[in-house]
Write a protein that holds these residues in place. Sequence first.
Motif, PDB file in Angstrom:
ATOM      1  N   TYR A 171      19.014  30.751   0.857  1.00 12.23           N
ATOM      2  CA  TYR A 171      18.723  29.838   2.020  1.00 12.23           C
ATOM      3  C   TYR A 171      17.614  30.567   2.915  1.00 12.23           C
ATOM      4  O   TYR A 171      16.769  29.889   3.654  1.00 12.23           O
ATOM      5  CB  TYR A 171      20.058  29.592   2.773  1.00 12.23           C
ATOM      6  N   LEU A 225      24.725  26.476   7.694  1.00 11.58           N
ATOM      7  CA  LEU A 225      24.282  27.763   7.424  1.00 11.58           C
ATOM      8  C   LEU A 225      22.528  27.705   7.372  1.00 11.58           C
ATOM      9  O   LEU A 225      21.853  28.359   7.811  1.00 11.58           O
ATOM     10  CB  LEU A 225      24.828  28.400   6.111  1.00 11.58           C
ATOM     11  N   SER A 268      27.235  24.218   4.193  1.00 11.34           N
ATOM     12  CA  SER A 268      26.168  25.065   3.335  1.00 11.34           C
ATOM     13  C   SER A 268      24.782  24.373   4.375  1.00 11.34           C
ATOM     14  O   SER A 268      23.937  25.000   4.840  1.00 11.34           O
ATOM     15  CB  SER A 268      25.723  24.740   2.266  1.00 11.34           C
ATOM     16  N   PRO A 278      22.940  32.932   1.087  1.00 10.58           N
ATOM     17  CA  PRO A 278      22.531  33.161   2.250  1.00 10.58           C
ATOM     18  C   PRO A 278      21.002  33.776   1.784  1.00 10.58           C
ATOM     19  O   PRO A 278      19.913  33.233   2.308  1.00 10.58           O
ATOM     20  CB  PRO A 278      23.233  34.376   2.812  1.00 10.58           C
ATOM     21  N   THR A 284      33.017  33.416   3.456  1.00  8.94           N
ATOM     22  CA  THR A 284      32.254  32.734   2.473  1.00  8.94           C
ATOM     23  C   THR A 284      32.318  31.456   2.139  1.00  8.94           C
ATOM     24  O   THR A 284      31.502  30.444   1.571  1.00  8.94           O
ATOM     25  CB  THR A 284      32.129  33.497   0.917  1.00  8.94           C
ATOM     26  N   TRP A 332      30.008  28.487   3.460  1.00 13.42           N
ATOM     27  CA  TRP A 332      28.844  27.748   3.000  1.00 13.42           C
ATOM     28  C   TRP A 332      29.534  27.371   1.417  1.00 13.42           C
ATOM     29  O   TRP A 332      28.712  26.989   0.357  1.00 13.42           O
ATOM     30  CB  TRP A 332      27.648  28.420   2.533  1.00 13.42           C
ATOM     31  N   ILE A 357      28.356  28.179  14.030  1.00 13.95           N
ATOM     32  CA  ILE A 357      28.704  28.633  12.888  1.00 13.95           C
ATOM     33  C   ILE A 357      29.819  29.618  13.272  1.00 13.95           C
ATOM     34  O   ILE A 357      30.711  29.994  12.269  1.00 13.95           O
ATOM     35  CB  ILE A 357      27.465  29.026  11.938  1.00 13.95           C
TER      36      ILE A 357
END
Lengths: 669, 142
Positions: free
Chosen positions: A180, A99, A96, A177, A87, A90, A55
Amino acid sequence: MAEFGSFALCLTWVLALGGTVAGVIFGLNPASSSARNEILRRLTILVFVALGASIGSLGYSFVTNDYSIQYVWQYSNRDMPWIYKITAIWGGMDGSMLLWCFLLAGFCALVARASTHYPRPFVPWLMSFLNSSTLFFTTITLFLTNPFRYLKHQFILPDGNGLNPLLQNEYMAIHPPMLYLGFTGLAVPYAFCMAALASGQISNDWIRMTRRWTLVGWTFLTAGIVLGGHWAYLELGWGGFWAWDPVENASFLPWLITTAFLHSVMVQERKGILKVWNIALIVLAYALTVFGTFLTRSGLVQSVHAFASTDIGWVFLLYLGLIVGVAVALIVWRRSELKPERTIESMFSREAVFLLNNLVLLSICFAVLWGVLFPVFSEAFTGQKQTVGIPFFNAVNVPLFLLLVFLMGVGPTIAWRRSSLGQLLRSFLVPFLGAFVVATALVWAGITEFYPVLSYAICFFVLMTILGEVQRGLRVQAGVTHSTQWSPATLLTLFRRQRVKYGAHLIHFGVLVMTIAITASMAHKVEREFTLAPNERFNVGRFSLQLNEFHEEKTRNYEAVQAHVTVRAAKDDAVLAVLAPELRFYPKNKETTTEVALRMGAREDIYLVLAGVDETGTKASLKLYINPLQIWLWYGAILMVLGGGIVALPIRRASSQEALQPVGVSRSV
Amino acid sequence: MGRIFITLVALFAVLAGIMVFQATRGTSSLVLTPSELVARAGQGDLLRIRVGARVVEPIEYRTEPAMVLRFDAKDPKDDKGAVVSVVYENLKPDMFAAGRDVLIDGDYRGGVIKAAKLQTQCPSKYEPAMPGGHPGGVGGAR
């Protein structure tokens, strides 16, 4: 950088596969040694490191505008500020998913570090189930949604497509985040539960070990959901914060089930009942996170969020079947060890109230799930697709939520096992009479709608029960320490000594504050449309709004026109605020958006939207919302998250005996 | 299983079932495409409908004396499908433009959808990937 990111992702997949398989092999060997467990721990931490590298390389590609990568080209451009380039990682499905993997692996690594104190036969299975979750999501990312694909073009394009303007917002940095972290955090209790069943360590210890991890996931999920609501409130310009959209519901469903588990787990700890029930809740919570991911990536239902009709939905369904199937098989295998140690003896007991709480939460979950899937069901059974919207969700959920809030006042106060009529009267007569007085006063004051009056009365009832509990605690504490009962020092000592109990009360108080705010903003909202020329005024309630001037602004990213509006008190003409609602045009995306101007206050929010400017450029059309007590919704959420954090904090281990239960939680709640 | 446990579970199953059934019956809307809507036009007005459609020109938005947005909408997946007119008396939603997909909730009266709620679909996270990409890194080619 794409090569490095892709390589790290491949490495992750191999390591996670190794962790899953080795965990099963070591778990099946009863003589599994500490050294083998250490190998598994290191493997699990390495998975996190490899995903961090992956990532990180994607982030580097975004920041350095590497448009050879299709994903980077699709979701960023050179004019975007660097924070939105980060940003944008994601901002699309591929990133996404990466992440998701990274955060999940982070949780797994934390559990691996903490697992040195866990029972030896339990650890291989725990590591195996944790790594299997990472393996599944890494498989999707690597083979189906790889964010490191190159753009198939003859030359590298000079600039990217750019991120959707609505996503160019600071909340994009924190809302996904957080959400998630909540979703991935729920993989941990699932792994604990499955490991306990597989290893046969089915005493109540695993429940105590997993409770703190569940609270961590729950706290992040709460924060993520509320941040999403706050973002929608500030950004979308319709004056609301929750629309029962399938995306919102997808995050709400696991939250409901996790909340139910956090209550019923106390019944198992205390009474040794609801064992299968608790396992079912944990499995359901994790299954619903996977279901939500399936829902948002399958194109199954219509939403305000344009879902992809991608072909990866079936993979999630397959995984969903697998996790539920494995859980059912393990429960059946261990059924003789999961028998309840006793039964619920009285309806007037804490265990019965906690069960009621669970049933209300499950009913809400069922209603929301039904609402989400109703188009699918109706089409399958009648051939005609139908849907339900906000009126359906409000009709079912408002009474259920009020019942839940009422139980929140009863549950922590009523005795375990059985309460006598005398005990019930002592605990609830004064709060009940107080609530009755509040309801009467509200009706006398002109608030006659049934649900708002009921809601305020119930909230007052619960507030009185919470204060009663605190007062009882303070009295005992003051007696022990010979201090003043209502002093901050006594309160602090009480809070420190019974952190879990009073942390839970803080969460309940937060829910109470939120309930009052939601009731007020739903029942007493004011909505007005009007047009103003410069120096013209519009009066509404206690306020007078005056248009001063227009202001134009041009940045690299967008062009904007602002209307500067002065808000005055109608009573004495005092200036309360100058608001500047804005219309933005993003030339690259050819999109127009509105930027809300907001004056937040303890009593109400003044929420102003610039609908348009007339052709002569001299008149502004505005939409105004006055949302009573809205700010308390966010403060209530902060209290909930704070309470969750306090309860989730590790308990200091005072003795070697307690060291055997490293994430033990007080049984006092 | 205790008697109280079974009683409470059964009670709530029935209660939740009744509430959901009643609320569904009283609030559900037909989901139609513009073509399906036009095909049903002969049956008279349709109350409580949801239409998923793509915005097409002409679009007219005025804010005086009241906010009114008028536009045409067609099937998102059928370029040659029927077109219906929509009236929405409220603030134009963000990102609203020709070519955007929208969700329209309202009534169909006199050949026009009177929208009570209009939402522009947010092309956020889960857009389908662009065709033409291929895996990079190990084994990938520029």
